[in-house]
Design a protein around this motif. Structure first.
Motif, PDB file in Angstrom:
ATOM      1  N   ALA A  36     -18.216   3.055  -7.785  1.00  0.00           N
ATOM      2  CA  ALA A  36     -18.597   1.965  -8.677  1.00  0.00           C
ATOM      3  C   ALA A  36     -20.040   1.529  -8.417  1.00  0.00           C
ATOM      4  O   ALA A  36     -20.815   1.309  -9.360  1.00  0.00           O
ATOM      5  N   ILE A  37     -20.406   1.401  -7.140  1.00  0.00           N
ATOM      6  CA  ILE A  37     -21.773   0.993  -6.790  1.00  0.00           C
ATOM      7  C   ILE A  37     -22.780   2.006  -7.331  1.00  0.00           C
ATOM      8  O   ILE A  37     -23.794   1.642  -7.926  1.00  0.00           O
ATOM      9  N   ARG A  38     -22.498   3.294  -7.129  1.00  0.00           N
ATOM     10  CA  ARG A  38     -23.406   4.333  -7.644  1.00  0.00           C
ATOM     11  C   ARG A  38     -23.517   4.259  -9.164  1.00  0.00           C
ATOM     12  O   ARG A  38     -24.565   4.521  -9.744  1.00  0.00           O
ATOM     13  N   GLY A  39     -22.416   3.912  -9.805  1.00  0.00           N
ATOM     14  CA  GLY A  39     -22.404   3.855 -11.270  1.00  0.00           C
ATOM     15  C   GLY A  39     -23.341   2.820 -11.844  1.00  0.00           C
ATOM     16  O   GLY A  39     -23.668   2.871 -13.036  1.00  0.00           O
ATOM     17  N   ALA A  45     -28.791   1.520  -4.947  1.00  0.00           N
ATOM     18  CA  ALA A  45     -27.349   1.661  -5.093  1.00  0.00           C
ATOM     19  C   ALA A  45     -26.794   2.841  -4.297  1.00  0.00           C
ATOM     20  O   ALA A  45     -25.722   2.746  -3.693  1.00  0.00           O
ATOM     21  N   ASP A  46     -27.543   3.951  -4.261  1.00  0.00           N
ATOM     22  CA  ASP A  46     -27.060   5.133  -3.529  1.00  0.00           C
ATOM     23  C   ASP A  46     -26.918   4.842  -2.042  1.00  0.00           C
ATOM     24  O   ASP A  46     -25.935   5.250  -1.411  1.00  0.00           O
ATOM     25  N   LYS A  85     -17.315   1.108 -15.584  1.00  0.00           N
ATOM     26  CA  LYS A  85     -16.894   2.420 -16.088  1.00  0.00           C
ATOM     27  C   LYS A  85     -16.693   3.419 -14.950  1.00  0.00           C
ATOM     28  O   LYS A  85     -15.734   4.204 -14.964  1.00  0.00           O
ATOM     29  N   ALA A  86     -17.590   3.406 -13.961  1.00  0.00           N
ATOM     30  CA  ALA A  86     -17.484   4.351 -12.851  1.00  0.00           C
ATOM     31  C   ALA A  86     -16.260   4.068 -11.998  1.00  0.00           C
ATOM     32  O   ALA A  86     -15.572   4.997 -11.543  1.00  0.00           O
ATOM     33  N   GLY A  87     -15.970   2.783 -11.771  1.00  0.00           N
ATOM     34  CA  GLY A  87     -14.794   2.426 -10.985  1.00  0.00           C
ATOM     35  C   GLY A  87     -13.502   2.847 -11.666  1.00  0.00           C
ATOM     36  O   GLY A  87     -12.602   3.426 -11.042  1.00  0.00           O
ATOM     37  N   ILE A  88     -13.416   2.566 -12.965  1.00  0.00           N
ATOM     38  CA  ILE A  88     -12.233   2.956 -13.738  1.00  0.00           C
ATOM     39  C   ILE A  88     -12.083   4.476 -13.768  1.00  0.00           C
ATOM     40  O   ILE A  88     -10.988   5.012 -13.539  1.00  0.00           O
TER      41      ILE A  88
END
Length: 551
Positions: A36-39, A45-46, A85-88
């Motif tokens: 999620a953080i990367r998203g 964030a990385d 969106k990345a977490g989901i």
């Protein structure tokens, strides 16, 4: 049959299998939040995601990474959407589904949801209570039932004291003017029998409730639950719809029907979604998740419900979404709430005692609630509240965060989203834990906390839900986004909050629990300071007397 001590095989929705062949909630939890953080695509964030993946003490330090996730979400609207969106995506693509009838058959959860499923049969119970000519919203409170002007007066008091935000009081006050008739409104309640759900209040005002809850086939307890739900519906002006195993008219008795009512959310999410697509096809549905279980089961319930909600939104694009948010989370908050927390932290009667407690605990207790704002990419200052309670654990935090993500994605997809913060509530399950019960009784010492009883919370939160989905000018409706001033979708959660005082209190909720319990044992909120000052006076007197003897 499993032998004693042997772990039963997983069935239905399951955590991902890690490199060791185990289903570790810790590994999965870290990977979800890192993804999620990367998203977010936000600066740094990385590195933050890598720190999350390398965390050695996830159980007690997960909160740091959740805060990092919210901070990168605050960077920009695109960052917040990217996180959601990345977490989901990570959860749906990496969690697995174990075929309940053949546990050797395992597929990714997202692949399972692409299958073809046979819907359940449908039962309908029409209430026989005559609807009031002018039905009014009522809220039970301290032995009274508040309606009309008395309710509006109390709402004003709560807002002035800081127990709820003024806009929440205003939204409920609109409904208090009445009449409140929900005829034709359809609400899908996942976890309809939940202690914190709006089931009773919706039926009370004539709504149609589509109930999703555990199978009656599980035993006497579930059968009694379905009997309670049906009896409540029958004695109301509303209508109840729920899934059953065979046609309703084929059952010899209602007890037989109750034994084949309901469904297993974590083993039958595909069937549930398929069934809901057929229910009341000519009506708009508002679907809400009110489920809760301890530990990893809460995550599974939340993800299964998320899949059902997602499928319903795909096929019925006018669907409304609803969640009941916990105050013990990290939220965007209004400037006024942040300023109030600053003010309460300032000097007041008892401040010197509170400073002493903070000193004696080496700064771990009575920690300042108002934290420095986060600067967004556009230069704006985002005010946050760190309401996470580490004791609740990372599984609880993940289950609730997934609901936030779905709310963000649905709101961006033009769905009305009612996702409001509910107050700490003395439900039976909570106060059965004595330490929580003691803390709850001492917590109102810290202004403006108030711990609500279940019936009051249910009525208030049902009212905010109703306002969100019936008022065309509601903030929950994305059509009003510009008028509401919402840029980042996470700002949605700062509206209509009934947080019970947590947002405006002097100290972080995670730092007042033990102190609140001590306050309870020292006579409660009203007697605490007199007792403490008396004890200190006695100690001072004895010391002075001792010193005088030495002289």
């Amino acid at each position: 049959m499993t032998s004693k001590g042997e772990k039963k095989p997983d069935k239905g929705l399951s955590f991902p299998t890690d490199a060791k062949g185990e289903r570790s909630t810790t590994v999965a939890g870290k990977n979800v939040i890192a993804a999620a953080i990367r998203g977010s695509g936000a600066p740094g964030a990385d590195d933050l995601a890598t720190q999350c993946e390398r965390e050695k003490n996830w159980r007690f330090k997960y909160n740091k990474h959740y805060m990092n996730m919210v901070k990168v979400s605050a960077h920009s609207p695109q960052a917040a959407i990217g996180v959601a969106k990345a977490g989901i995506e990570y959860m749906h693509s990496n969690f697995e589904f174990v075929n309940p009838s053949n546990t050797s058959s395992v597929v990714k959860f997202s692949e399972y949801m692409k299958g073809q499923f046979k819907p359940f049969e449908t039962a309908t119970i029409v209430g026989n209570k005559v609807k009031d000519a002018k039905p009014q919203l009522s809220v039970p409170y301290k032995g009274k039932v508040l309606t009309g002007d008395s309710l509006k007066s109390q709402l004003t008091k709560w807002a002035k004291y800081g127990t709820m935000e003024p806009d929440a009081a205003a939204s409920i006050s609109k409904l208090a003017n009445g009449p409140l008739d929900l005829t034709g409104q359809h609400f899908v309640l996942i976890g309809a029998g939940s202690a914190m759900g709006p089931f009773i209040k919706l039926l009370e005002h004539g709504a149609t409730v589509v109930a999703i809850d555990i199978p009656g086939a599980w035993g006497a307890g579930p059968i009694k639950m379905w009997e309670r739900l049906v009896t409540t519906a029958r004695n109301s002006p509303g209508t109840l719809i729920f899934p059953i195993a065979k046609p309703q008219n084929s059952y010899l008795s209602e007890i037989d029907m109750f034994g084949q009512s309901g469904c297993n959310l974590t083993e039958q999410p595909g069937e549930i979604a398929a069934w809901l697509k057929t229910v009341a096809p000519k009506h708009r549905l508002t679907i809400g998740n009110y489920t809760y279980l301890d530990g990893d089961l809460h995550v599974k319930l939340s993800l299964a419900a998320d899949a059902v909600i997602s499928e319903l939104c795909k096929t019925r694009n006018d669907t409304n979404i609803a969640f009941l948010c916990t105050p013990t989370d990290i939220h965007f908050v209004p400037d006024e709430a942040h300023a109030a927390a600053q003010k309460h932290f300032g000097f007041h009667i008892g401040k010197e005692i509170e400073m002493l407690i903070n000193l004696l605990t080496m700064g771990t207790k009575l920690v300042k609630n108002a934290i420095p704002p986060v600067t967004a990419a556009d230069g704006s200052k985002v005010k946050l509240i760190d309401g996470l309670s580490v004791a609740q654990g990372p599984n609880y935090a993940l289950a609730k965060r997934l609901q936030h993500w779905r709310a963000v994605v649905a709101y961006e997809g033009n769905h009305t989203v009612s996702s409001n913060i509910a107050p700490s509530t003395s439900t039976l399950s909570v106060v059965s834990n004595k330490s929580f019960g003691w803390a709850y009784q001492g917590m109102p010492y810290f202004k403006p906390y108030e711990i609500f009883v279940q019936e009051t919370t249910n009525a208030l939160m049902a009212a905010v839900l109703i306002a969100d989905v019936t008022d065309k000018a509601a903030v929950a409706n994305p059509a009003n986004r510009k008028a509401s001033g919402i840029k980042n979708p996470l700002e949605l959660f700062k509206f209509n909050s009934v947080h019970g005082g947590l947002w405006r209190a002097a100290y972080k909720v995670d730092s007042i629990g033990e102190v609140s319990a001590i306050i309870y044992f020292m006579g409660g909120p009203k007697k605490f300071l007199p007792v403490v000052y008396t004890i200190l006076a006695v100690i001072a007197f004895l010391i002075a007397k001792f010193v005088l003897k030495l002289i």
